[in-house]
Every structure is written in C-alpha cells, then in structure tokens.
Design an enzyme around this catalytic site. Sequence first.
Site, PDB file in Angstrom:
ATOM      1  CG  ASP A  21      16.776  -4.333 -34.723  1.00  0.00           C
ATOM      2  OD1 ASP A  21      17.912  -4.842 -34.641  1.00  0.00           O
ATOM      3  OD2 ASP A  21      15.774  -4.807 -34.154  1.00  0.00           O
ATOM      4  CG  HIS A  35      18.706  -5.945 -31.669  1.00  0.00           C
ATOM      5  ND1 HIS A  35      18.708  -6.696 -32.820  1.00  0.00           N
ATOM      6  CD2 HIS A  35      18.313  -6.780 -30.685  1.00  0.00           C
ATOM      7  CE1 HIS A  35      18.326  -7.941 -32.543  1.00  0.00           C
ATOM      8  NE2 HIS A  35      18.087  -8.031 -31.253  1.00  0.00           N
ATOM      9  CD  GLU A  68      17.387 -11.491 -30.056  1.00  0.00           C
ATOM     10  OE1 GLU A  68      16.928 -12.619 -30.247  1.00  0.00           O
ATOM     11  OE2 GLU A  68      17.409 -10.605 -30.932  1.00  0.00           O
TER      12      GLU A  68
END
Length: 618
Positions: free
Chosen positions: A197, A271, A335
């Site tokens: 991440d 990410h 995202e």
Amino acid sequence: MKKILFLIALAFSAPAIAQEDPYMGIIPAPVSVKKTKGVFHFTPETIILVDSPDNKSVRIFKGLLRQAGYSNTVTDINTVDRKRWDMKNSIMLAQNFKGDLPAEGYELEVAETKVQLNGRGSGYFYGLQTLLQLMHKTTNPGYATIPCALIHDNPRFSYRGMHLDVSRHFFDVDFIKRYIDLMAAYKLNFFHWHLTDDQGWRIEIKKYPKLTEVGSKRAQTLVGKIKGGDADVYDNTPYGGFYTQDQILDIVTYASERFITIVPEIEMPGHCRAMVAAYPEWSCDPTQTYKVAETWGEFKDVLCPNEETFKALKDILREVMLLFPGKYIHVGGDECPKDAWKKSEFCRQLIVDSTLRDENGLQSYFIRTIERFVNSQGRSLIGWDEIMEGGLAPNASVMSWRGEAGGIAAAQLGHDVIMTPGSGGLYFDHAQSRSKEEPLSIGGYAPLAKTYAYDPVPAALNKEQQKHVLGVQANLWTEYIATNAKAEYMLLPRMLALSEIAWTPKANKDYKNFSEQRVAKHLPKLEAAGFNYRVPEPVGASDTLANGDKFKIELTPLVEGAKIYFTIDGYQPRETDLLYTGPATLNIPKDKTIEFKTIVITPSGKRSIVNDIQMSNK
Ligand code: TNX
C-alpha cells in the site's frame, strides 16, 4: 452518595436460570447437534486411534492437544488389534471414511464409551477443531469431559475469509501465525494478506530490490489528530518491515497445513506510493520524487499504464505466484484517483488509441491487461469493487466493500463475488461501540451484534445469481492499529461472529445464544491461550437513554465468570462499587436523572469500557 442510594430502592431477584445451549458451546454453530445422554470421560488413559497417523491434521491436532495440557499419545489403528476399538475409553479419528459427506463436512459422535470422528481433508480438520472445543477441562490436569452428542456439520460458504493489512502497520511472522491459528480454530479458510500500500511495501521481490530497500520504509507515521482540532501529529520515528521470501514460504506452508489458502494482495494501479517511491519510472511523471506515505487516505501518485510498468508488474506477479500457490491473485484496484492519468499526455493518447471512453476506461484497461497475464499463468484475478469501473475484466471475481451494490452487479453479470461491506459490520477497524472510551479508530461503527446480523446473500439476487456469492470476509485495516494487542482487541470477539455468518446455516443463527452462551465461554479460553480481546459490555447495558420512574436492570456478562460493578451517580465504577447480583428495579426520583454506569471485570482482571445509561424521570 448514601443519600442517593437511599432514594433508589434496589430490589434484586435471583438470576434467571441459564437456558440450555443447543450448540454445546461450539463456534461456529454446526448444522445439526443432537444431544444424547451422558458424557465421555477423557482421561490420560484415553486411547486416541487414527487411520492415517502421518496426516497433517493429525499432526496439528497432536500439537493442539499438548498445548491444551493433554499428553495422550496418538496410535495408528493399523498397528493395534482392531478389537481394541470396542474397548471403552477410546477416540477414533477416521480420515479414510468411505461414506457420503458434504464438501468440507464431518460427523462426530460422542458416546459415553467412545468417540468417533469421520471426515476427509478439511472436513476432518474441522471435526478435530469441534472435538477440541467440546473438551471441557476438569480440575484434574489431563482430564476432560466431552458431552455426548451426534453432530453433522459442513459450511454454508466455501470462501470464509479474514484480511489483514500489514502495510499501514507491520506484523511479524509470529503474529501472522497466531492469526492463522485463530482463523483455523474458527473454520475460516482464506487469509487475505494486504501486502502493499502507499505506506509500505512488505514483500521481498528479488528482481526489484528497491521495493523493500526503499518502499518498505517510511520516515515517520501519523499518530493521530489532536482532539477537537484537525491538526495531525506525527511520531518522527522511521518505520519499516517486510517479509523475506523464505518467511513467506514458511507462512504459506503453515497456513496450508491448517487448510487456509492465502490470497496475496498486490495493490495497483492506486495505493502505490511506496512502489513509485522506489521506482518513479512506473509513475506517469518520473521527474518527481515520491515519498513512502506517512499518513492515511488516497494518494494521486499512481502507476502509469505503460509498457515498462506492465512488464515490472508481470515480473513481480511471477515471483508472487511462485510463493503463493492459491487460485486467487488480488490486485487491489480500489481508490485510484485519475488525476495523474488526466495530466499525462501518454494516457490521453492511450485512451484515443485503445478507443477507451475516459480514465475509467483506462482503469478497466489496466485490470484487463493484468487479468490476461494472471489467467495465462493459470490463476484467477480478484479485486475490490472499483475494478468494475469502465467495465469488468472477463473472468474477474469481485470483493464488494463499498456496500453490496458492487457485489450485486457483479453477480448479476455472472461473476463470482465475496461480500465484505463496511456497512455490514465487516470492517474490524471500525469502533465496537459509540463510547468515547473505545481506542482511537478510523471511525465507523461495527458492534458485535451488527457483524453477527450480516447476511452475505443479498435479497436482490435470484437463485442462480446467489450461487456466485462464494462467501464473506472481514477486513482488518491497520491505520490506527500499531500493536498486536490492539489488533487482537479489534479482531475479538468480532471474528467469532464472522465465522458464524460464514459457516452456520442461516436458520441456526441466534444472537442471544451466540453471545450469551457461547462467546461468553470462548473468551476466557482465548485469554488463556494468550489472546487479547475486547470485553463486551453486558447485555442489557448500552449507551442508552431511558425515561420513567422505574428502571429495570437485567444484565448478563458476555465473559463467563465475569463480575459487573455499577454506580448510579456518575462515578467511574470499579471493584469497590456495588456488585450486580441479579435483576433489579431502580426507582428514579421525580425530576431526576440517574447515570447508571457499569463495568465488567473478568476473573483474570480484564476490564471492559464503562457503559453509561441515563435514566430520567422527567
Ligand atoms: C478503505 S477497503 C480502503 C482502505 C482503508 C480502509 C479503512 C478498501 C478497498 N480501501 O485502503 O484502509 O478503507 O477503513
């Protein structure tokens, strides 16, 4: 204090007699439990016979028996006179059972003279877990009683998952193994390992050493926000950690011995701050320098969908697939802000050349490209529900986290789905109560009862579509979880609820029985095994307001043997306060409000948060 006590009449009556537990303390509740009379007395002389002594489940079972303090040996039935099976005081664990059993199922019969388990593969393993749960220690070391019963059992879903984010905070090999132990004890079978991440890359990749040399370290970490304000506070301390490939192989073996498949997650295209900090050439603007993220949220520094990046990703995934033999490769996909792509000349041209509609089309292009590669290696791609943006890759499975909509849409398109909605109480980083005493968390609200109530099969799906719901998963994101103790606090007891929604037939679910009769028994055992957990507030007390001149309190602790102390005047309750001994009625003086506060203290001294009920007679 005395005066107030005088004003309220405390009328205690004896606690209600506990109802019999139809599931005999087993979590997750089995498909069918028929109780019969009597108990099997397990003693140091009990003979444990197995038909496959080298079976991995037998090895694990032996270890667990030792850990629980039993030293019985396990004997190969082929080496003894079979007539001994008719002897009293024996346990027969049969793996080579020829009869019919549902997938992952087992049957367990406990009679006064002998115990018989039949199962195959994971079913056999789960039967052993049930047997261990049924063994109730006596005060005599090495002795236990096992209540007589006939149990038939198999899971509702084939995918029963628990996730752990090791990027935001790193958890060492020992912790991961204990996490896997817990999952196995509760019949969960997929460990979703969130390895990368923005805040840290945690898996050694031999071809790209900078991923860990640079990407596994951040200069500091956000600790929290100052109360009442929005100023961030950082700890000024470098943070890092990663797993070597040897460590990963060790964990994969450890998990597979316990019938747990690991789903590795390599996040893309968003990410990816840690990744582009190590290799800026994989971003759309290599002239920039990127830092491994020190705070949480979404970052605009994402991967660029160009040849060089795809080549690197394929190299990385090749190494990942050598380490993880499971079917699923998780590529994140969530995202991913499109800002960098919008600014990039290359991306604009790619959209035109590949006749994509827009940047969402580019997200889809990205995932499809990776899916073709993953499929070419004989594996299946899975991603968060954002992988549907711009069109879903042809064979992909979807993890539905932003509610159920993504999962419903994917199942309707004929794709397999894992339900893991934050709104369904499956985000274990969310708070377990509304009390201000809860530890700092990312927010949200996911009390035990909410998790338990979740049903993974949305009503919007027809019978055919429902078959695409392979199962359910809970996620433990670790932005605000830096220690093992806190991870366990967030995990337990909610993971027990997860295990029941993943395994138990819907018709057998019963929150009252689960929480009061079974969770209450499991928590002290988990504690004895060294796990931390959140001591639940007593049933009957929650952060509520009540009105009237009388208030009936009826409290049940959710930890066996725990005591409940209370105050009525706003003081912080503790051991020196009034002990709750049974249902009571408080008379509330006219025009007054009583602040009824409780605390649960377990036999080992573990304390719950303080619960507050305002009772008003106004
Ligand atoms: C959303 S769930 C995220 C994570 C965060 C989490 C915090 C998902 C696919 N993305 O990156 O850690 O919320 O609850």
